[in-house]
Design an enzyme around this catalytic site. Structure first.
Site, mmCIF file in Angstrom:
data_model
loop_
_atom_site.group_PDB
_atom_site.id
_atom_site.type_symbol
_atom_site.label_atom_id
_atom_site.label_comp_id
_atom_site.label_asym_id
_atom_site.label_seq_id
_atom_site.Cartn_x
_atom_site.Cartn_y
_atom_site.Cartn_z
ATOM 1 C CD GLU A 104 -2.747 -0.848 2.417
ATOM 2 O OE1 GLU A 104 -2.214 -0.565 3.498
ATOM 3 O OE2 GLU A 104 -3.642 -1.673 2.270
ATOM 4 C CE1 TYR A 115 7.446 -0.415 -3.166
ATOM 5 C CE2 TYR A 115 6.050 1.499 -2.805
ATOM 6 C CZ TYR A 115 6.968 0.582 -2.336
ATOM 7 O OH TYR A 115 7.416 0.653 -1.045
HETATM 8 C C1 LIG Z 1 10.716 4.876 -2.086
HETATM 9 C C2 LIG Z 1 12.130 4.615 -1.589
HETATM 10 C C3 LIG Z 1 12.141 3.398 -0.660
HETATM 11 C C4 LIG Z 1 13.023 4.302 -2.821
HETATM 12 O O1 LIG Z 1 14.338 3.970 -2.380
HETATM 13 P P1 LIG Z 1 15.627 4.487 -3.178
HETATM 14 O O2 LIG Z 1 16.798 3.722 -2.672
HETATM 15 O O3 LIG Z 1 15.692 5.951 -3.126
HETATM 16 O O4 LIG Z 1 15.244 4.055 -4.659
HETATM 17 P P2 LIG Z 1 16.227 3.460 -5.773
HETATM 18 O O5 LIG Z 1 17.463 4.264 -5.823
HETATM 19 O O6 LIG Z 1 16.355 1.997 -5.594
HETATM 20 O O7 LIG Z 1 15.357 3.750 -7.062
HETATM 21 C C5 LIG Z 1 15.001 2.774 -7.982
HETATM 22 C C6 LIG Z 1 14.309 3.484 -9.108
HETATM 23 O O8 LIG Z 1 13.123 4.175 -8.693
HETATM 24 C C7 LIG Z 1 13.254 5.568 -8.953
HETATM 25 N N1 LIG Z 1 12.794 6.270 -7.770
HETATM 26 C C8 LIG Z 1 13.236 6.092 -6.521
HETATM 27 N N2 LIG Z 1 12.573 6.860 -5.667
HETATM 28 C C9 LIG Z 1 11.711 7.544 -6.403
HETATM 29 C C10 LIG Z 1 10.775 8.501 -6.127
HETATM 30 N N3 LIG Z 1 10.575 8.915 -4.854
HETATM 31 N N4 LIG Z 1 10.057 8.994 -7.147
HETATM 32 C C11 LIG Z 1 10.257 8.574 -8.399
HETATM 33 N N5 LIG Z 1 11.141 7.657 -8.742
HETATM 34 C C12 LIG Z 1 11.857 7.159 -7.751
HETATM 35 C C13 LIG Z 1 14.698 5.848 -9.203
HETATM 36 O O9 LIG Z 1 14.828 6.888 -10.155
HETATM 37 C C14 LIG Z 1 15.206 4.531 -9.715
HETATM 38 O O10 LIG Z 1 15.042 4.425 -11.086
HETATM 39 P P3 LIG Z 1 16.335 4.157 -12.025
HETATM 40 O O11 LIG Z 1 16.911 2.847 -11.585
HETATM 41 O O12 LIG Z 1 15.730 4.122 -13.391
HETATM 42 O O13 LIG Z 1 17.241 5.307 -11.752
HETATM 43 C C15 LIG Z 1 12.735 5.846 -0.888
HETATM 44 O O14 LIG Z 1 12.630 6.952 -1.760
HETATM 45 C C16 LIG Z 1 12.073 6.182 0.447
HETATM 46 O O15 LIG Z 1 12.496 5.697 1.501
HETATM 47 N N6 LIG Z 1 11.043 7.049 0.423
HETATM 48 C C17 LIG Z 1 10.394 7.501 1.655
HETATM 49 C C18 LIG Z 1 9.614 6.396 2.331
HETATM 50 C C19 LIG Z 1 8.510 5.865 1.427
HETATM 51 O O16 LIG Z 1 7.716 6.623 0.902
HETATM 52 N N7 LIG Z 1 8.456 4.517 1.260
HETATM 53 C C20 LIG Z 1 7.496 3.875 0.368
HETATM 54 C C21 LIG Z 1 6.174 3.645 0.998
HETATM 55 S S1 LIG Z 1 6.205 2.292 2.187
#
Ligand SMILES: CC(C)(COP(=O)(O)OP(=O)(O)OC[C@H]1O[C@@H](n2cnc3c(N)ncnc32)[C@H](O)[C@@H]1OP(=O)(O)O)[C@@H](O)C(=O)NCCC(=O)NCCS
Length: 148
Positions: A104, A115
């Protein structure tokens, strides 16, 4: 690396910096502590030089799995730690026999694109699922990925 109860203080430090407190998505320490002993629940940690950079919390029950939380510390975001944790969840859940993976996300969270890029598809909407810090009610999107 799998986490345990003793890691919760570090998990909470990442939780409170990763989630914008405005939206009410973060869990409290007691919510995490309460779910950890439950059947099928795993806390997975990502570390760099000993420092906790991210974590996931998920549950696998029979052919269903749910990603409960995924967060990466802001200063480590964008370096694929999130993707590695997500791939680990998918691989572990599949290895344990789960064929439908759920999660979610708050509607409007930029993580929806993260996702979707990993093959999760919108399956529904839970209205007013999150409560923001000003009392506003925010929808959650339910995502599913089928591994069969
Ligand atoms: C969502 C989250 C876990 C992603 O982790 P991350 O380590 O920054 O992501 P990654 O570096 O593995 O990104 C993988 C891909 O998704 C994309 N991406 C990552 N975060 C993104 C974001 N917030 N918006 C759009 N794209 C995103 C990246 O561009 C990457 O794409 P690429 O490989 O083509 O460059 C992190 O941003 C986070 O902790 N966010 C706050 C908490 C949250 O909202 N968690 C999710 C809900 S439970």
């Amino acid at each position: 690396m799998r986490g345990e109860f003793a890691d919760l203080h570090e998990v909470m430090a990442v939780m409170t910096t990763a989630f914008d407190p405005h939206y009410g998505e973060a869990w409290s320490r007691s919510q995490c502590a309460g779910i950890l002993p439950m059947n099928g629940v795993t806390l997975m940690l990502a570390r760099q030089a000993g420092e906790l950079t991210g974590f996931s919390l998920y549950r696998v029950i029979s052919d269903e799995a749910e990603l409960l939380l995924l967060a990466v510390a802001p200063e480590h975001q964008g370096h694929h730690i999130g993707r590695i944790l997500l791939d680990q969840f998918v691989a572990q859940a599949s290895a344990e026999g789960a064929t439908r993976l759920h999660l979610e996300v708050r509607d409007g969270n930029r993580a929806t694109r993260f996702y979707e890029a990993a093959g999760f598809q919108i399956a529904g909407r839970r209205r007013r699922y999150y409560r923001g810090d000003e009392g506003e009610q925010l929808d959650a999107l339910t995502y599913v990925k089928s591994t069969k």
